[in-house]
Design a protein around this motif. Structure first.
Motif, PDB file in Angstrom:
ATOM      1  N   TYR A 138     -21.067   4.239  12.151  1.00 63.30           N
ATOM      2  CA  TYR A 138     -19.643   3.925  12.034  1.00 63.30           C
ATOM      3  C   TYR A 138     -18.935   4.877  11.076  1.00 63.30           C
ATOM      4  O   TYR A 138     -17.738   4.750  10.848  1.00 63.30           O
ATOM      5  CB  TYR A 138     -19.435   2.455  11.602  1.00 63.30           C
ATOM      6  N   THR A 159     -12.968  -2.213  14.968  1.00 66.71           N
ATOM      7  CA  THR A 159     -13.306  -3.584  15.321  1.00 66.71           C
ATOM      8  C   THR A 159     -12.172  -4.248  16.092  1.00 66.71           C
ATOM      9  O   THR A 159     -10.994  -3.917  15.920  1.00 66.71           O
ATOM     10  CB  THR A 159     -13.666  -4.411  14.070  1.00 66.71           C
ATOM     11  N   HIS A 173     -24.571  -6.118  14.137  1.00 65.88           N
ATOM     12  CA  HIS A 173     -23.598  -5.653  15.128  1.00 65.88           C
ATOM     13  C   HIS A 173     -24.208  -5.412  16.520  1.00 65.88           C
ATOM     14  O   HIS A 173     -23.686  -5.901  17.527  1.00 65.88           O
ATOM     15  CB  HIS A 173     -22.919  -4.375  14.632  1.00 65.88           C
ATOM     16  N   PRO A 221     -15.746  -6.555  10.902  1.00 66.53           N
ATOM     17  CA  PRO A 221     -15.545  -7.373  12.093  1.00 66.53           C
ATOM     18  C   PRO A 221     -15.447  -8.865  11.772  1.00 66.53           C
ATOM     19  O   PRO A 221     -14.614  -9.579  12.358  1.00 66.53           O
ATOM     20  CB  PRO A 221     -16.780  -7.051  12.941  1.00 66.53           C
ATOM     21  N   LEU A 280     -18.028  -3.848  16.705  1.00 66.77           N
ATOM     22  CA  LEU A 280     -17.961  -2.677  15.834  1.00 66.77           C
ATOM     23  C   LEU A 280     -18.405  -1.466  16.632  1.00 66.77           C
ATOM     24  O   LEU A 280     -19.388  -1.512  17.366  1.00 66.77           O
ATOM     25  CB  LEU A 280     -18.873  -2.841  14.613  1.00 66.77           C
TER      26      LEU A 280
END
Length: 328
Positions: A42, A118, A172, A147, A190
């Motif tokens: 991410y 998100t 996730h 999230p 995510l």
């Protein structure tokens, strides 16, 4: 809400004890033997920094070793920071705020992106149309991450609370799989898992709101920042190099994300499209976004009722290192 948070905190503390290794911090003014950085799917810039060996190249000249640890979510990055298993950890701003409220000795010193990473997702064919339809439903989310916080804010905006849904605490990737298999009705997604679900598995958005996504923050342990300010500045300089490379090489950045995360390139491009890399210095806009999230977290009793949110945010966000490096 209090009970699940206590349980999550106990798990985090237990993990901290298991994960704790030798601290990399020497005494104040002394050079650390090692700098421990995390990387995360991410945080695309962290992948570039790791891939090209820029940190190793910089710190080798000073006889400092570099160690990389993967963070699967903000919760994991914060566990690593709390357990003194990394010196720098990548999280969402609001997740760092929760940790700070619980006593985590961390400071947010750099913004690695402003993402829309998100949203609330269901599976194509599901009758859920909006947030109000989630009442009484199972929703997957990773406690203590953006999230999860996004879900709480979306529920609050719709006149609901966490008590009105059944939140299933899953990491996730596991949340995405649970949605695809029909084990939950919705998922607080995510990226890159969310982009992959959207493009490959019939994921359908229930609710999107970029303003409810708090910024991606690079956090440092307060002890490390106090003892080794020069090395904090060097790490930020390296992140700046990775940020500029990502902006100048979008195709290569997407290819790198695809390779590292094991996702198709169109999924990687979708994720990168949802990231704004233009504001790396922590500032008032970041404080405002994190404070707004903090107010909802306080309502849900995740942040303590007597916490001064504005004061806590000021204690968390430390722009001085980035200001010195980027604005010099």
């Amino acid at each position: 809400m209090k009970n699940w948070w206590r349980g999550t905190l106990l798990v985090s503390l237990a993990a901290a004890l298991l994960l704790a290794g030798c601290s990399s911090s020497a005494k104040e003014g002394e050079k650390p033997e090692k700098i421990r950085l995390d990387y995360a799917f991410y945080s695309p810039t962290s992948l570039a920094l790791k891939k090209f060996g820029w940190a190793e190249e910089t710190f080798k000249k000073e006889g400092i070793e570099v160690e990389w640890v993967q963070s699967l979510g903000s919760n994991k990055a914060l566990e690593f920071l709390n357990s003194d298993s990394v010196d720098f950890g990548s999280t969402a701003g609001a997740a760092a705020l929760i940790a700070k409220d619980k006593g985590a000795p961390i400071e947010s010193v750099y913004i690695y992106s402003q993402p829309e990473w998100t949203a609330l997702v269901t599976k194509d064919g599901n009758t859920i149309k909006d947030v109000k339809d989630l009442k009484g439903k199972k929703v997957a989310a990773t406690f203590g991450t953006d999230p999860h916080i996004f879900l709480l804010r979306a529920l609050s905006e719709a006149g609901l609370s966490a008590k009105d849904v059944q939140i299933v605490n899953l990491q996730h990737a596991d949340g995405a799989n649970a949605l695809i298999k029909g084990q939950v009705d919705a998922w607080a997604g995510l990226d890159p898992h969310m982009a992959r679900t959207e493009l490959e598995s019939g994921g359908k958005y229930i609710y999107r709101n970029p303003d409810f996504n708090t910024y991606g923050t690079l956090n440092v342990r307060t002890e490390f920042a106090k003892n080794h300010p020069k090395q904090v500045e060097q790490v930020i300089e390296l992140y700046e190099k990775a940020r500029k490379w990502t902006l100048e090489n979008p195709e290569e950045a997407a290819n790198l994300l695809s390779e590292e995360a094991g996702i198709k390139e169109d999924v990687a491009k979708k994720q990168l499209e949802r990231n704004n890399f233009s504001e790396p210095v922590p500032g008032s806009q970041h404080e405002k976004a994190i404070s707004a999230a903090g107010e909802v977290l306080q309502t849900e009793e995740i942040v303590k009722k007597d916490t001064d949110i504005q004061k806590l945010v000021k204690e968390l966000i430390n722009p001085k290192f980035a200001e010195k490096v980027i604005n010099k």
